[in-house]
Design a protein around this motif. Sequence first.
Motif, PDB file in Angstrom:
ATOM      1  N   GLU A 137       9.947  -0.846  13.672  1.00  0.00           N
ATOM      2  CA  GLU A 137       8.878  -1.138  12.707  1.00  0.00           C
ATOM      3  C   GLU A 137       8.958  -2.609  12.335  1.00  0.00           C
ATOM      4  OE1 GLU A 137       5.871  -0.216   9.735  1.00  0.00           O
ATOM      5  OE2 GLU A 137       7.051   1.473  10.486  1.00  0.00           O
ATOM      6  N   CYS A 138       7.844  -3.324  12.495  1.00  0.00           N
ATOM      7  CA  CYS A 138       7.810  -4.774  12.255  1.00  0.00           C
ATOM      8  C   CYS A 138       6.639  -5.136  11.349  1.00  0.00           C
ATOM      9  CB  CYS A 138       7.698  -5.515  13.586  1.00  0.00           C
ATOM     10  SG  CYS A 138       8.942  -5.063  14.803  1.00  0.00           S
ATOM     11  N   SER A 139       6.369  -4.304  10.347  1.00  0.00           N
ATOM     12  CA  SER A 139       5.185  -4.497   9.518  1.00  0.00           C
ATOM     13  C   SER A 139       5.351  -5.542   8.427  1.00  0.00           C
ATOM     14  CB  SER A 139       4.774  -3.164   8.880  1.00  0.00           C
ATOM     15  OG  SER A 139       4.422  -2.216   9.867  1.00  0.00           O
ATOM     16  N   LEU A 140       6.585  -5.896   8.086  1.00  0.00           N
ATOM     17  CA  LEU A 140       6.800  -6.894   7.046  1.00  0.00           C
ATOM     18  C   LEU A 140       6.713  -8.274   7.665  1.00  0.00           C
ATOM     19  CD1 LEU A 140       9.652  -5.157   5.023  1.00  0.00           C
ATOM     20  CD2 LEU A 140       7.209  -5.283   4.489  1.00  0.00           C
ATOM     21  N   GLN A 141       5.587  -8.943   7.432  1.00  0.00           N
ATOM     22  CA  GLN A 141       5.268 -10.197   8.112  1.00  0.00           C
ATOM     23  C   GLN A 141       4.724 -11.220   7.122  1.00  0.00           C
ATOM     24  OE1 GLN A 141       2.454  -9.370  11.252  1.00  0.00           O
ATOM     25  NE2 GLN A 141       3.683  -7.726  12.132  1.00  0.00           N
ATOM     26  N   GLU A 177      -7.412  -1.337   9.251  1.00  0.00           N
ATOM     27  CA  GLU A 177      -7.079  -1.268   7.830  1.00  0.00           C
ATOM     28  C   GLU A 177      -5.673  -0.707   7.638  1.00  0.00           C
ATOM     29  OE1 GLU A 177      -8.954  -2.444   5.500  1.00  0.00           O
ATOM     30  OE2 GLU A 177     -10.773  -2.844   6.649  1.00  0.00           O
ATOM     31  N   THR A 178      -5.001  -1.197   6.599  1.00  0.00           N
ATOM     32  CA  THR A 178      -3.600  -0.843   6.288  1.00  0.00           C
ATOM     33  C   THR A 178      -2.770  -0.757   7.579  1.00  0.00           C
ATOM     34  OG1 THR A 178      -4.063   1.555   6.260  1.00  0.00           O
ATOM     35  CG2 THR A 178      -4.170   0.360   4.157  1.00  0.00           C
ATOM     36  N   VAL A 181      -0.864   0.503  14.218  1.00  0.00           N
ATOM     37  CA  VAL A 181      -1.057   1.878  13.755  1.00  0.00           C
ATOM     38  C   VAL A 181      -1.577   1.814  12.326  1.00  0.00           C
ATOM     39  CG1 VAL A 181       0.044   4.121  13.372  1.00  0.00           C
ATOM     40  CG2 VAL A 181       0.934   2.582  15.140  1.00  0.00           C
ATOM     41  N   SER A 182      -2.591   2.604  12.017  1.00  0.00           N
ATOM     42  CA  SER A 182      -3.061   2.669  10.635  1.00  0.00           C
ATOM     43  C   SER A 182      -2.129   3.562   9.831  1.00  0.00           C
ATOM     44  CB  SER A 182      -4.488   3.223  10.573  1.00  0.00           C
ATOM     45  OG  SER A 182      -4.863   3.457   9.232  1.00  0.00           O
ATOM     46  N   ALA A 183      -1.700   3.050   8.657  1.00  0.00           N
ATOM     47  CA  ALA A 183      -0.826   3.857   7.800  1.00  0.00           C
ATOM     48  C   ALA A 183      -1.525   5.131   7.362  1.00  0.00           C
ATOM     49  CB  ALA A 183      -0.391   3.043   6.578  1.00  0.00           C
ATOM     50  N   ARG A 184      -2.862   5.104   7.350  1.00  0.00           N
ATOM     51  CA  ARG A 184      -3.625   6.284   6.924  1.00  0.00           C
ATOM     52  C   ARG A 184      -3.742   7.325   8.026  1.00  0.00           C
ATOM     53  NH1 ARG A 184      -8.566   2.756   4.236  1.00  0.00           N
ATOM     54  NH2 ARG A 184      -7.313   1.733   2.596  1.00  0.00           N
ATOM     55  N   GLU A 185      -3.663   6.863   9.282  1.00  0.00           N
ATOM     56  CA  GLU A 185      -3.758   7.774  10.423  1.00  0.00           C
ATOM     57  C   GLU A 185      -2.655   7.450  11.427  1.00  0.00           C
ATOM     58  OE1 GLU A 185      -8.202   8.836  11.382  1.00  0.00           O
ATOM     59  OE2 GLU A 185      -8.030   6.662  11.162  1.00  0.00           O
ATOM     60  N   PRO A 186      -1.401   7.762  11.106  1.00  0.00           N
ATOM     61  CA  PRO A 186      -0.292   7.333  11.966  1.00  0.00           C
ATOM     62  C   PRO A 186      -0.289   7.966  13.347  1.00  0.00           C
ATOM     63  CG  PRO A 186       0.455   8.807  10.207  1.00  0.00           C
ATOM     64  CD  PRO A 186      -0.946   8.451   9.893  1.00  0.00           C
ATOM     65  N   GLN A 187      -1.040   9.045  13.518  1.00  0.00           N
ATOM     66  CA  GLN A 187      -1.073   9.672  14.835  1.00  0.00           C
ATOM     67  C   GLN A 187      -1.953   8.899  15.811  1.00  0.00           C
ATOM     68  OE1 GLN A 187      -2.472  10.800  12.116  1.00  0.00           O
ATOM     69  NE2 GLN A 187      -4.595  11.362  12.564  1.00  0.00           N
ATOM     70  N   ARG A 188      -2.738   7.918  15.292  1.00  0.00           N
ATOM     71  CA  ARG A 188      -3.589   7.101  16.152  1.00  0.00           C
ATOM     72  C   ARG A 188      -2.972   5.715  16.282  1.00  0.00           C
ATOM     73  NH1 ARG A 188      -9.822   7.597  14.528  1.00  0.00           N
ATOM     74  NH2 ARG A 188      -9.952   6.618  16.573  1.00  0.00           N
ATOM     75  N   PHE A 189      -2.775   5.266  17.496  1.00  0.00           N
ATOM     76  CA  PHE A 189      -2.176   3.956  17.726  1.00  0.00           C
ATOM     77  C   PHE A 189      -2.930   3.238  18.827  1.00  0.00           C
ATOM     78  CE2 PHE A 189       0.190   7.191  20.061  1.00  0.00           C
ATOM     79  CZ  PHE A 189       0.168   6.715  21.356  1.00  0.00           C
ATOM     80  N   TYR A 190      -2.866   1.879  18.775  1.00  0.00           N
ATOM     81  CA  TYR A 190      -3.587   1.054  19.741  1.00  0.00           C
ATOM     82  C   TYR A 190      -2.661  -0.008  20.310  1.00  0.00           C
ATOM     83  CZ  TYR A 190      -7.662   2.916  17.196  1.00  0.00           C
ATOM     84  OH  TYR A 190      -8.582   3.725  16.594  1.00  0.00           O
ATOM     85  N   VAL A 205       8.742  -1.088  -0.273  1.00  0.00           N
ATOM     86  CA  VAL A 205       9.608  -1.234   0.895  1.00  0.00           C
ATOM     87  C   VAL A 205      10.687  -0.163   0.884  1.00  0.00           C
ATOM     88  CG1 VAL A 205      11.270  -2.737   2.046  1.00  0.00           C
ATOM     89  CG2 VAL A 205       9.140  -3.692   1.149  1.00  0.00           C
ATOM     90  N   LEU A 206      11.287   0.057  -0.264  1.00  0.00           N
ATOM     91  CA  LEU A 206      12.318   1.098  -0.363  1.00  0.00           C
ATOM     92  C   LEU A 206      11.761   2.472  -0.030  1.00  0.00           C
ATOM     93  CD1 LEU A 206      14.166  -0.063  -3.611  1.00  0.00           C
ATOM     94  CD2 LEU A 206      15.031  -0.182  -1.264  1.00  0.00           C
ATOM     95  N   ALA A 207      10.492   2.698  -0.379  1.00  0.00           N
ATOM     96  CA  ALA A 207       9.868   3.992  -0.107  1.00  0.00           C
ATOM     97  C   ALA A 207       9.326   4.104   1.310  1.00  0.00           C
ATOM     98  CB  ALA A 207       8.734   4.227  -1.107  1.00  0.00           C
ATOM     99  N   GLY A 208       9.381   3.002   2.078  1.00  0.00           N
ATOM    100  CA  GLY A 208       8.870   3.028   3.443  1.00  0.00           C
ATOM    101  C   GLY A 208       7.361   2.954   3.522  1.00  0.00           C
ATOM    102  N   GLU A 209       6.704   2.554   2.426  1.00  0.00           N
ATOM    103  CA  GLU A 209       5.246   2.447   2.399  1.00  0.00           C
ATOM    104  C   GLU A 209       4.855   1.009   2.723  1.00  0.00           C
ATOM    105  OE1 GLU A 209       4.105   3.908  -1.413  1.00  0.00           O
ATOM    106  OE2 GLU A 209       4.786   5.960  -0.995  1.00  0.00           O
ATOM    107  N   LEU A 210       4.798   0.706   4.004  1.00  0.00           N
ATOM    108  CA  LEU A 210       4.635  -0.667   4.475  1.00  0.00           C
ATOM    109  C   LEU A 210       3.281  -0.850   5.141  1.00  0.00           C
ATOM    110  CD1 LEU A 210       8.035  -0.877   6.415  1.00  0.00           C
ATOM    111  CD2 LEU A 210       7.671  -1.176   3.957  1.00  0.00           C
ATOM    112  N   ASP A 211       2.843  -2.080   5.219  1.00  0.00           N
ATOM    113  CA  ASP A 211       1.764  -2.489   6.109  1.00  0.00           C
ATOM    114  C   ASP A 211       1.862  -4.001   6.243  1.00  0.00           C
ATOM    115  OD1 ASP A 211      -0.414  -3.865   4.331  1.00  0.00           O
ATOM    116  OD2 ASP A 211       0.092  -2.032   3.246  1.00  0.00           O
ATOM    117  N   THR A 212       1.126  -4.562   7.191  1.00  0.00           N
ATOM    118  CA  THR A 212       1.287  -5.978   7.495  1.00  0.00           C
ATOM    119  C   THR A 212       0.745  -6.888   6.392  1.00  0.00           C
ATOM    120  OG1 THR A 212      -0.796  -5.995   8.737  1.00  0.00           O
ATOM    121  CG2 THR A 212       1.228  -5.565   9.983  1.00  0.00           C
ATOM    122  N   GLY A 213       0.008  -6.337   5.435  1.00  0.00           N
ATOM    123  CA  GLY A 213      -0.502  -7.147   4.334  1.00  0.00           C
ATOM    124  C   GLY A 213       0.341  -7.074   3.078  1.00  0.00           C
TER     125      GLY A 213
END
Length: 681
Positions: A238-242, A214-215, A288-297, A443-451
């Motif tokens: 960062e490549c979340s804008l897709q 999610e996110t 990486v989940s935007a809600r839990e950035p310390q966890r990555f896969y 985008v300007l605020a850096g609040e991104l996700d792939t959706g």
Amino acid sequence: MSDVSDVSESSMFDTVAVANRGEIAVRVIRTLRRMGIRSVAIYSDADAGSAHVREADTAVRVGPAEAARSYLSIPDVVAAAVESGAQAVHPGYGFLSENPAFARACEEAGLVFVGPPASAIEAMGDKIRAKQTVSGAGVPVVPGRSELHGDADIEAAAADIGYPVLLKPSAGGGGKGMRLVESPDELPAAVESARREAMSAFGDDRLLLERFVETPRHIEIQVLADRHGNVIHLGERECSLQRRHQKIVEEAPSALLDEATRARMGASAVEAARAVGYVGAGTVEFIVSAREPQRFYFLEMNTRLQVEHPVTELVTGVDLVEWQLRVAAGERLSLAQHDVRAEGHAVEARVYAEDPARDFVPTGGTVLALAEPSGPHVRVDSGLLEGFTVGSDYDPMLAKVVAWGPDRTAALHRLDRALADTAVLGVTTNIPFLRALLTDADVLAGELDTGLVERKLDALVAEDAAEDAAEEFLIAAALDRLLSLWPSGPVVDPWDVPSGWRLGARAGVTLRLRAGRTEALVLVEGPPSDALVSVDDREPVAASAERDGDDLVVRGEGFGGRYGRYRRYRRARASDGTVWFARQGRAVAVGERPNLLASHAESVEVGPVTSPMPGTVLVVKVAPGDVVSAGAPLLVVEAMKMEYTITAPVDGVVSELHVQAGQQVALDQSLAVVTREEHIA
């Protein structure tokens, strides 16, 4: 910035063949030239006059336009490299860059493959094996299933993992064949389509399933390894804008990560590279989940140079292509991990031949005129030339525009201005969409996700797709036409003035013009130096116009101040009489149509089905006489390695079918006609 040039060049190559095309081939050739290495381009018949052929020291033909018989033909590419006298082959990205058979064929022919060993390509090229390998090295992976045998197994795995799930080809990346499935009802069609696209793109239709995070944010780590066991990373991108699971805008560093997470992710990437004995430049991709950035896969490893590598180069000062060549020549890395320093921020935008307002369908055409930006801290990697024809044989990416700034805000602003200075006349591109995306509040605020792009697509394309947005170009085209009609010279004979002249009144010319998808009647009154222009029934705009070389200059008080008092348009005429105008990153084709009284509206009785892009018909799902509902799939058309399903525009009967599977079709070519049942004789 880091100094990476203090190594011996005694074993460096004299000649390197570049087994690719377009902007990446041009970019590799740029570094070869700087290093004093002779470059060899390969080309298909479609690329005989392309930019990478002109940039290279020499060029060798490898086959016809069809990629399978040219850029993807291992025997022909290897033979071309040997014929040219090259000692090494740089594969770029795409095509054969991650093909272990190509790496082995180069070695067998006595050529150095500028990339990792074939064993590393195999280990990471197969997503199933890659996950097993890195998981064994302690790198976290996304929960999922890889050993899937048949539809029933896929259905059971999806139910076990839980929806939504991602279907992904095992043998490739780049978003091709990837499908997000949100419910069991969507699964059969998604599997069918994913398998077909995977087989077309990679020659392997095996699929795997992953839990959809999610996110999700897509963050990748650039790694660099030599043949002596040294492995480092050069930070993240960062490549979340897709769109369609393919990246559009990339940046370095990520606004999401803190220093501790950045260090952990970098260390995991290095371990993943070590696990397969990696050599050269590569990228380890994480979700990486935007809600839990310390966890990555771990997602996958791209065993090649990445499209977005320039942002890493701009913040670190490291030329990745140079280090690919040095490592391939046997040199040791002169950088240790503590030597890597990132300065400022860099953002890259990919310029595609596509129409975002029409679901990103590929476009094409001949480049009639070209303007590319320049200036401090702006970089353009481009494969474009004036006169070059952009066809449907290859990926639709044309160029990359990249900007650096001391901080993220400055880099985004500089990139937006650079895109405003970019014009590709003759080919519809995504530049206006990119500018809208870069100035989006999230985008300007850096609040991104792939959706993000999918959620905001309507708003991002609204201005470019709106009829009001075409008004500026309709007025410019009408004034341009008036300049062509108006007599020149110090004395003007009233009888030479365009039609509509009468004693004591302003002259008037009525034109029916089409700008993009907007058609209107435009009335121009008066001379070019003092004209009134009315679009349909709107208030007239007062303006003057003149030509400055090939440009059109318009001055006036109209548009409610929206477009300013002074406007300069780049201008080019196509062979069909269409005139292209470009300003502020937008390029629009305006054509003059017969001024008929008949309506051009679509008939309510029939639903014509046309191809939204040039391409190939892959599948025909209906036959004449079939009853269909609006939105039902009729055909599947492939263009530039992507599939597009063409659906019924209305409820009715397939009264005409004009194509068959395997047939090449042009933009707007008629494919079928669906007639409402009550209108069938």
